[in-house]
Design an enzyme around this catalytic site. Structure first.
Site, mmCIF file in Angstrom:
data_model
loop_
_atom_site.group_PDB
_atom_site.id
_atom_site.type_symbol
_atom_site.label_atom_id
_atom_site.label_comp_id
_atom_site.label_asym_id
_atom_site.label_seq_id
_atom_site.Cartn_x
_atom_site.Cartn_y
_atom_site.Cartn_z
ATOM 1 N N LYS A 13 -63.500 53.958 7.319
ATOM 2 C CA LYS A 13 -64.274 55.210 7.201
ATOM 3 C C LYS A 13 -64.096 55.826 5.806
ATOM 4 C CE LYS A 13 -62.157 57.114 10.729
ATOM 5 N NZ LYS A 13 -61.244 55.992 11.063
ATOM 6 N N ARG A 88 -63.284 64.304 16.746
ATOM 7 C CA ARG A 88 -62.410 63.248 17.243
ATOM 8 C C ARG A 88 -62.168 63.377 18.742
ATOM 9 N NH1 ARG A 88 -59.654 61.434 12.555
ATOM 10 N NH2 ARG A 88 -58.160 59.821 13.019
ATOM 11 N N ARG A 127 -52.489 48.654 3.741
ATOM 12 C CA ARG A 127 -53.130 49.745 2.983
ATOM 13 C C ARG A 127 -52.140 50.407 2.024
ATOM 14 N NH1 ARG A 127 -56.332 54.361 6.015
ATOM 15 N NH2 ARG A 127 -54.412 54.521 7.235
ATOM 16 N N ARG A 160 -48.810 55.049 3.804
ATOM 17 C CA ARG A 160 -48.813 56.245 4.657
ATOM 18 C C ARG A 160 -47.766 56.156 5.761
ATOM 19 N NH1 ARG A 160 -55.084 57.551 6.053
ATOM 20 N NH2 ARG A 160 -54.153 57.861 8.105
ATOM 21 N N ARG A 171 -52.020 55.399 17.646
ATOM 22 C CA ARG A 171 -53.306 55.904 17.137
ATOM 23 C C ARG A 171 -54.472 55.170 17.809
ATOM 24 N NH1 ARG A 171 -52.438 55.035 11.013
ATOM 25 N NH2 ARG A 171 -54.555 55.830 10.752
#
Ligand code: AP5
Length: 217
Positions: A13, A88, A127, A160, A171
């Site tokens: 996203k 969300r 990431r 992160r 998540r």
């Protein structure tokens, strides 16, 4: 253009939002980025949000909705916006409907980025994010030329806190339980476009832009 990007963690996203926002000259409103900026500055909002983010849970609606409402009332969002990470859950989607209705406007389209859980884990575990400009990299799929350093601004890259394997699992559960119903909410209203978000970043961007051309005015 007023659009929402929805999809599981790591679907791409944020990566795609930067291209779409630039193409349509609208602000990218990412609730995750706003929370992380507040965490970085240790604001009261950041301290509150961090507890939930580190656990992979949603930040309470009371906090999140007020923050988004404020952001959408800023001048630059009057001509359009791209929402990344909001709504969300269905309660947030209903509030967004009301806010837009009050402003005499509505969403043009909701893009759902579709990837499977295995790909999510691959993407999130590799990431790396720039601590200065926020540009997102991936150690295998989109590496910076010098390890640990951003090609754009020379900033330091970090992983992160919520990209640890156990937090990624939570998540994904939260997505299935609370965010997947948002997809149904928009499908019922005829606003949903599903995008295959596998393959290269450029390939996904091309598929998105092809869909968005139908909404150009
Ligand atoms: P948020 O920051 O929104 O996290 P998320 O939705 O879990 O999404 P991510 O940012 O992890 O992934 P992404 O889809 O943007 O993927 P990216 O482009 O980085 O939210 C974080 C937390 O904040 C939440 O858990 C919650 O606590 C809180 N929060 C936020 N909004 C909230 C709300 N509305 N209500 C309540 N709480 C809220 O890509 C991932 C990686 O894959 C990158 O390394 C990238 O380089 C790579 N990649 C991207 N595309 C491709 C591709 N096509 N091929 C290969 N690699 C790719």
């Amino acid at each position: 253009m007023r659009l929402v990007l929805v999809g599981p963690p790591g679907a791409g996203k944020g990566t795609q939002a930067q291209f779409i926002a630039a193409q349509y000259d609208v602000p990218q409103v990412s609730t995750g980025d706003i929370f992380r900026a507040n965490v970085g500055q240790s604001t009261p909002l950041g301290l509150e949000a961090k507890r939930y983010m580190d656990a992979g849970e949603l930040v309470p609606d009371s906090v999140t909705i007020a923050m988004v409402e404020d952001r959408l009332l800023q001048d630059d969002a009057a001509k359009g916006f791209l929402l990344d990470g909001f709504p969300r859950n269905v309660a947030q989607a209903e509030v967004l409907d009301t806010l837009l209705e009050r402003a005499g406007t509505s969403l043009d389209v909701v893009l759902e980025l579709v990837v499977d859980d295995e790909e999510v884990v691959r993407r999130l575990s590799g990431r790396r994010t720039c601590s200065s400009c926020g540009r997102v990299w991936h150690v295998d799929f989109d590496p910076s030329s010098v390890e640990g350093q951003c090609d754009h601004c020379g900033g330091t890259l970090f992983q992160r806190d919520d990209d640890k394997p156990e937090t990624i699992r939570r998540r994904l559960q939260v997505y299935a339980e609370q965010t997947a119903p948002v997809v149904g909410f928009y499908a019922e209203r005829g606003l949903l476009e599903r995008i295959d978000a596998t393959g290269t970043v450029d390939g996904v961007t091309a598929r998105i832009l092809a869909v968005l051309r139908r909404f150009d005015r």
